[in-house]
Each structure stands twice: as C-alpha cells, then as structure tokens.
Scaffold this motif. Structure first.
Motif, mmCIF file in Angstrom:
data_model
loop_
_atom_site.group_PDB
_atom_site.id
_atom_site.type_symbol
_atom_site.label_atom_id
_atom_site.label_comp_id
_atom_site.label_asym_id
_atom_site.label_seq_id
_atom_site.Cartn_x
_atom_site.Cartn_y
_atom_site.Cartn_z
ATOM 1 N N THR A 1 -7.799 18.293 5.306
ATOM 2 C CA THR A 1 -6.397 17.891 5.276
ATOM 3 C C THR A 1 -6.313 16.385 5.060
ATOM 4 O O THR A 1 -6.930 15.614 5.811
ATOM 5 N N ILE A 2 -5.552 15.993 4.050
ATOM 6 C CA ILE A 2 -5.335 14.574 3.786
ATOM 7 C C ILE A 2 -3.961 14.183 4.324
ATOM 8 O O ILE A 2 -3.009 14.950 4.230
ATOM 9 N N SER A 3 -3.899 13.004 4.906
ATOM 10 C CA SER A 3 -2.631 12.503 5.433
ATOM 11 C C SER A 3 -2.637 10.982 5.346
ATOM 12 O O SER A 3 -3.687 10.376 5.112
ATOM 13 N N ARG A 4 -1.484 10.384 5.548
ATOM 14 C CA ARG A 4 -1.422 8.924 5.502
ATOM 15 C C ARG A 4 -0.406 8.415 6.508
ATOM 16 O O ARG A 4 0.566 9.093 6.837
ATOM 17 N N ASP A 5 -0.675 7.212 6.973
ATOM 18 C CA ASP A 5 0.238 6.497 7.857
ATOM 19 C C ASP A 5 0.494 5.148 7.193
ATOM 20 O O ASP A 5 -0.309 4.223 7.317
ATOM 21 N N ASN A 6 1.591 5.051 6.469
ATOM 22 C CA ASN A 6 1.859 3.823 5.711
ATOM 23 C C ASN A 6 2.095 2.628 6.633
ATOM 24 O O ASN A 6 1.829 1.486 6.248
ATOM 25 N N ALA A 7 2.578 2.875 7.832
ATOM 26 C CA ALA A 7 2.783 1.776 8.777
ATOM 27 C C ALA A 7 1.448 1.137 9.164
ATOM 28 O O ALA A 7 1.398 -0.060 9.467
ATOM 29 N N LYS A 8 0.378 1.935 9.129
ATOM 30 C CA LYS A 8 -0.962 1.433 9.447
ATOM 31 C C LYS A 8 -1.791 1.197 8.196
ATOM 32 O O LYS A 8 -2.963 0.843 8.298
ATOM 33 N N SER A 9 -1.194 1.439 7.032
ATOM 34 C CA SER A 9 -1.918 1.284 5.751
ATOM 35 C C SER A 9 -3.239 2.044 5.791
ATOM 36 O O SER A 9 -4.288 1.525 5.382
ATOM 37 N N THR A 10 -3.181 3.261 6.251
ATOM 38 C CA THR A 10 -4.393 4.062 6.416
ATOM 39 C C THR A 10 -4.172 5.483 5.917
ATOM 40 O O THR A 10 -3.102 6.062 6.130
ATOM 41 N N VAL A 11 -5.181 5.998 5.247
ATOM 42 C CA VAL A 11 -5.189 7.390 4.804
ATOM 43 C C VAL A 11 -6.347 8.087 5.504
ATOM 44 O O VAL A 11 -7.434 7.506 5.656
ATOM 45 N N ARG B 1 -1.471 2.420 -8.108
ATOM 46 C CA ARG B 1 -0.064 2.205 -7.803
ATOM 47 C C ARG B 1 0.778 3.204 -8.565
ATOM 48 O O ARG B 1 0.663 3.347 -9.781
ATOM 49 N N SER B 2 1.611 3.931 -7.846
ATOM 50 C CA SER B 2 2.437 4.946 -8.491
ATOM 51 C C SER B 2 3.577 5.350 -7.589
ATOM 52 O O SER B 2 3.368 5.639 -6.412
ATOM 53 N N LEU B 3 4.762 5.421 -8.172
ATOM 54 C CA LEU B 3 5.924 5.934 -7.450
ATOM 55 C C LEU B 3 6.256 7.355 -7.899
ATOM 56 O O LEU B 3 7.345 7.857 -7.648
ATOM 57 N N SER B 4 5.283 7.980 -8.556
ATOM 58 C CA SER B 4 5.462 9.365 -8.963
ATOM 59 C C SER B 4 5.394 10.271 -7.740
ATOM 60 O O SER B 4 4.653 9.992 -6.792
ATOM 61 N N PRO B 5 6.120 11.380 -7.754
ATOM 62 C CA PRO B 5 6.035 12.323 -6.636
ATOM 63 C C PRO B 5 4.728 13.120 -6.630
ATOM 64 O O PRO B 5 4.458 13.819 -5.667
ATOM 65 N N SER B 6 3.931 13.010 -7.681
ATOM 66 C CA SER B 6 2.673 13.742 -7.737
ATOM 67 C C SER B 6 1.504 12.776 -7.573
ATOM 68 O O SER B 6 1.688 11.571 -7.445
ATOM 69 N N PHE C 1 0.818 -1.215 0.000
ATOM 70 C CA PHE C 1 0.000 0.000 0.000
ATOM 71 C C PHE C 1 0.845 1.256 0.000
ATOM 72 O O PHE C 1 0.445 2.289 -0.522
ATOM 73 N N SER C 2 2.010 1.191 0.571
ATOM 74 C CA SER C 2 2.857 2.375 0.644
ATOM 75 C C SER C 2 3.285 2.862 -0.729
ATOM 76 O O SER C 2 3.772 3.982 -0.862
ATOM 77 N N THR C 3 3.131 2.044 -1.762
ATOM 78 C CA THR C 3 3.505 2.450 -3.117
ATOM 79 C C THR C 3 2.317 2.942 -3.931
ATOM 80 O O THR C 3 2.404 3.083 -5.147
ATOM 81 N N TYR C 4 1.200 3.206 -3.257
ATOM 82 C CA TYR C 4 -0.003 3.669 -3.934
ATOM 83 C C TYR C 4 -0.278 5.134 -3.629
ATOM 84 O O TYR C 4 -0.156 5.574 -2.477
#
Length: 126
Positions: free
Chosen positions: A69-79, A100-105, A29-32
């Motif tokens: 405000t949008i935020s994410r916690d990749n350790a918890k796989s939660t946005v 899935r995207s490794l783009s910075p945008s 999920f961290s790569t999405y």
C-alpha cells in the motif's frame, strides 16, 4: 528541485512486513507524483507503486497488488510503502522517485520520473 531519501529497508522473513519511507525536501513536494520502483540483482528496474499528488490515484504492479500500500503525508513531505506478506521475490533495492504533476493520475513509466532517491535494500529470506 526535490531531494528524496528512502529509509526502512532491512532483512525480514517471508510473510513479514516492512514500511518504507521516502522523505522529500522542497516546499512544493505536494505537487509531485511519487512512485516506488525496485531492482533485483540481474534484473531491470521495475515499477512497484505510484501515487498522485492529491493521493486520489494509486497504481500497483500486479505482483504486489493486495500486499503493498502506497500513501503520502504532504504535511510531512513523506511517502510510504507498506509491504505486507513479503516474499523472497520481493528482494530488491527499492527506489523512491518523483516528478512534478498536477494530473489526477500517476505514471508507471520510469523515464517520466526525474528525481530519484539513493535506494534502500529489502531482503526477504525464505
């Protein structure tokens, strides 16, 4: 494959706050990139906010900028979507979506997203 489940919707009065959560399954999920969309009755679904996989980029619709405000916690796989100063016009079903995207945008285009949650209802009374 990613499965998304939204929670946190409800009925609030104008001026109040809500925090929506989008919990994801899947070890990558961290790569999405993740976005929030909403659909009000009789209207088309619209982009609300998006966040890149690294949280380095966030985008907001003009109608919510400064309030959401949008935020994410990749350790918890939660946005999360923190919604403050809610207005009656924010009433809608809110959907979490990902691609899935490794783009910075992050994209604001609905068709770019290929994983969607079932939605959570947010109702703001005046």
């Amino acid at each position: 494959q990613v499965q998304l489940v939204e929670s946190g919707g409800g009925l609030v009065q104008a001026g109040e706050s809500l925090r929506l959560s989008c919990a994801a399954s899947g070890r990558t999920f961290s790569t999405y990139a993740v976005g929030w969309f909403r659909q009000a009755p009789g209207k088309e679904r619209e982009f609300v906010a998006g966040i890149s996989w690294t949280s380095g980029s966030t985008y907001y619709a003009g109608s919510v900028k400064g309030r959401f405000t949008i935020s994410r916690d990749n350790a918890k796989s939660t946005v999360y979507l923190q919604m403050n100063s809610l207005k009656p016009e924010d009433t809608a079903v809110y959907y979490c979506a990902a691609y899935r995207s490794l783009s910075p945008s992050v994209s604001m285009i609905e068709s770019r997203y290929n994983y969607w949650g079932q939605g959570t209802q947010v109702t703001v009374s005046s």
